[in-house]
Write an enzyme that holds these catalytic residues in place. Structure first.
Site, PDB file in Angstrom:
ATOM      1  N   ASP A   8       0.884  -1.177   0.000  1.00  0.00           N
ATOM      2  CA  ASP A   8       0.000   0.000   0.000  1.00  0.00           C
ATOM      3  C   ASP A   8       0.918   1.222   0.000  1.00  0.00           C
ATOM      4  OD1 ASP A   8      -2.308   1.647   0.262  1.00  0.00           O
ATOM      5  OD2 ASP A   8      -2.095   1.686   2.434  1.00  0.00           O
ATOM      6  N   SER A   9       0.311   2.404  -0.040  1.00  0.00           N
ATOM      7  CA  SER A   9       1.114   3.629   0.054  1.00  0.00           C
ATOM      8  C   SER A   9       1.629   3.853   1.478  1.00  0.00           C
ATOM      9  CB  SER A   9       0.262   4.827  -0.355  1.00  0.00           C
ATOM     10  OG  SER A   9      -0.840   4.942   0.522  1.00  0.00           O
ATOM     11  N   TYR A  40      -1.078   8.296  -2.520  1.00  0.00           N
ATOM     12  CA  TYR A  40      -1.283   7.826  -3.887  1.00  0.00           C
ATOM     13  C   TYR A  40      -2.554   8.427  -4.486  1.00  0.00           C
ATOM     14  CZ  TYR A  40       2.223   4.013  -3.969  1.00  0.00           C
ATOM     15  OH  TYR A  40       3.377   3.272  -3.988  1.00  0.00           O
ATOM     16  N   GLY A  41      -3.519   8.657  -3.627  1.00  0.00           N
ATOM     17  CA  GLY A  41      -4.813   9.152  -4.109  1.00  0.00           C
ATOM     18  C   GLY A  41      -4.748  10.497  -4.806  1.00  0.00           C
ATOM     19  N   CYS A  71      -4.383  -1.645  -1.736  1.00  0.00           N
ATOM     20  CA  CYS A  71      -4.584  -0.222  -1.962  1.00  0.00           C
ATOM     21  C   CYS A  71      -5.621  -0.056  -3.062  1.00  0.00           C
ATOM     22  CB  CYS A  71      -3.266   0.409  -2.383  1.00  0.00           C
ATOM     23  SG  CYS A  71      -3.409   2.134  -2.873  1.00  0.00           S
ATOM     24  N   ASN A  72      -6.673   0.671  -2.771  1.00  0.00           N
ATOM     25  CA  ASN A  72      -7.719   0.889  -3.780  1.00  0.00           C
ATOM     26  C   ASN A  72      -7.233   1.765  -4.924  1.00  0.00           C
ATOM     27  OD1 ASN A  72     -10.715   0.031  -2.692  1.00  0.00           O
ATOM     28  ND2 ASN A  72      -9.286   0.402  -1.024  1.00  0.00           N
ATOM     29  N   GLU A 150      -2.825   8.601   8.133  1.00  0.00           N
ATOM     30  CA  GLU A 150      -1.401   8.262   8.051  1.00  0.00           C
ATOM     31  C   GLU A 150      -0.593   9.069   9.066  1.00  0.00           C
ATOM     32  OE1 GLU A 150      -0.425   5.845   5.773  1.00  0.00           O
ATOM     33  OE2 GLU A 150       1.642   5.974   6.484  1.00  0.00           O
ATOM     34  N   CYS A 182     -11.048   2.715   0.625  1.00  0.00           N
ATOM     35  CA  CYS A 182      -9.633   3.052   0.861  1.00  0.00           C
ATOM     36  C   CYS A 182      -9.226   2.222   2.068  1.00  0.00           C
ATOM     37  CB  CYS A 182      -9.460   4.539   1.148  1.00  0.00           C
ATOM     38  SG  CYS A 182      -7.791   4.982   1.714  1.00  0.00           S
ATOM     39  N   THR A 183      -8.090   1.561   1.978  1.00  0.00           N
ATOM     40  CA  THR A 183      -7.714   0.644   3.060  1.00  0.00           C
ATOM     41  C   THR A 183      -7.302   1.375   4.340  1.00  0.00           C
ATOM     42  OG1 THR A 183      -5.500   0.487   2.066  1.00  0.00           O
ATOM     43  CG2 THR A 183      -7.082  -1.259   1.535  1.00  0.00           C
ATOM     44  N   HIS A 184      -7.129   2.686   4.278  1.00  0.00           N
ATOM     45  CA  HIS A 184      -6.888   3.446   5.508  1.00  0.00           C
ATOM     46  C   HIS A 184      -8.176   3.598   6.341  1.00  0.00           C
ATOM     47  CE1 HIS A 184      -3.082   4.661   3.633  1.00  0.00           C
ATOM     48  NE2 HIS A 184      -2.735   5.268   4.755  1.00  0.00           N
TER      49      HIS A 184
HETATM   50  N1  DGL Z   1      -4.775   3.173   1.237  1.00  0.00           N
HETATM   51  C1  DGL Z   1      -4.844   3.646  -0.088  1.00  0.00           C
HETATM   52  C2  DGL Z   1      -6.104   3.256  -0.828  1.00  0.00           C
HETATM   53  O1  DGL Z   1      -6.723   2.268  -0.485  1.00  0.00           O
HETATM   54  C3  DGL Z   1      -4.191   4.908  -0.534  1.00  0.00           C
HETATM   55  C4  DGL Z   1      -4.231   6.120   0.320  1.00  0.00           C
HETATM   56  C5  DGL Z   1      -3.356   7.199  -0.307  1.00  0.00           C
HETATM   57  O2  DGL Z   1      -2.136   7.025  -0.289  1.00  0.00           O
HETATM   58  O3  DGL Z   1      -3.922   8.170  -0.848  1.00  0.00           O
HETATM   59  O4  DGL Z   1      -6.466   3.897  -1.789  1.00  0.00           O
END
Ligand code: DGL
Length: 218
Positions: A8-9, A40-41, A71-72, A150, A182-184
């Site tokens: 993931d990021s 990443y988003g 990561c989505n 994060e 989003c996995t966060h």
């Molecule tokens: N956890 C990530 C996702 O599922 C990315 C979050 C990010 O870095 O913007 O998209």
């Protein structure tokens, strides 16, 4: 035993890694959080593909037998780049396809909400797949959440203020289910829950994805 690669990021994919560790306790895991390049988003699809491809090469070279794209933003924009980097012998499991399958089974023709990063929502991957199965979709980018989480601002006043701004208008009050795209976001699942009426199911991908990984390994 060859490890499962997960990336993931940042810390978000750990929600998926935890579910995999519970489901497959004897399989070693290698986790890569690309904290040098998050969020990443907010990156372009090209840049997301570039990062994802480099990490996939790296994890392949560590001897991983299977890759979990936790990561989505990568799953929706760069799955082909990941599979190209891994080659035909190492399967890539993404976090979106298993969730779509689960949602269309549980809520056929339902009203489904999705929140995620800008990259995920703008890719249209959830919307297209769910619309294609007869669901009505309401999607919203919630770009500040992943960075706040994060930074350690979860289950507190900062994430609460952001959720008020994003969810306080009641956009998802009428849906049957809200996908945490989003996995966060599972790290603030209880706060998100508090902004929704009781009838709205909150869908966290981690357990569904862990089941897919177990299936792919059997
Ligand atoms: N956890 C990530 C996702 O599922 C990315 C979050 C990010 O870095 O913007 O998209």
């Amino acid at each position: 035993m060859k490890p499962i690669g997960i990336f993931d990021s940042g810390i978000g994919g750990l929600t998926v890694a935890k579910a995999i560790a519970i489901r497959l306790p004897h399989v070693p895991l290698i986790y890569f959080g690309d904290t040098a390049h998050l969020p990443y988003g907010e990156r372009s699809p090209e840049l997301i593909r570039h990062y994802a491809s480099r990490i996939s090469h790296h994890l392949r070279d560590q001897g991983c037998r299977i890759m979990v794209v936790a990561c989505n933003s990568v799953s929706s924009n760069a799955l082909h780049a990941v599979q190209d980097a891994l080659g035909p012998k190492i399967p890539a499991i993404d976090v979106i396809a298993p969730v779509i399958q689960e949602v269309i089974k549980r809520f056929p023709g339902g009203r489904i909400g999705v929140i995620g990063t800008r990259a995920t929502i703008e890719s249209g991957r959830y919307q297209e797949a769910l619309n294609g199965h007869g669901c009505e979709v309401t999607a919203m980018a919630t770009p500040l959440l992943a960075s706040a989480i994060e930074e350690g601002f979860h289950e507190g006043s900062v994430s609460d203020a952001l959720l008020e701004a994003y969810l306080g208008k009641g956009t998802f009050d009428e849906v049957d289910a809200l996908i945490l795209g989003c996995t966060h976001y599972p790290l603030i699942a209880s706060q998100i829950r508090a902004f929704l009426p009781d009838h709205v199911a909150v869908i966290d991908s981690s357990i569904v994805v862990a089941n897919s990984v177990a299936e792919a390994m059997s």
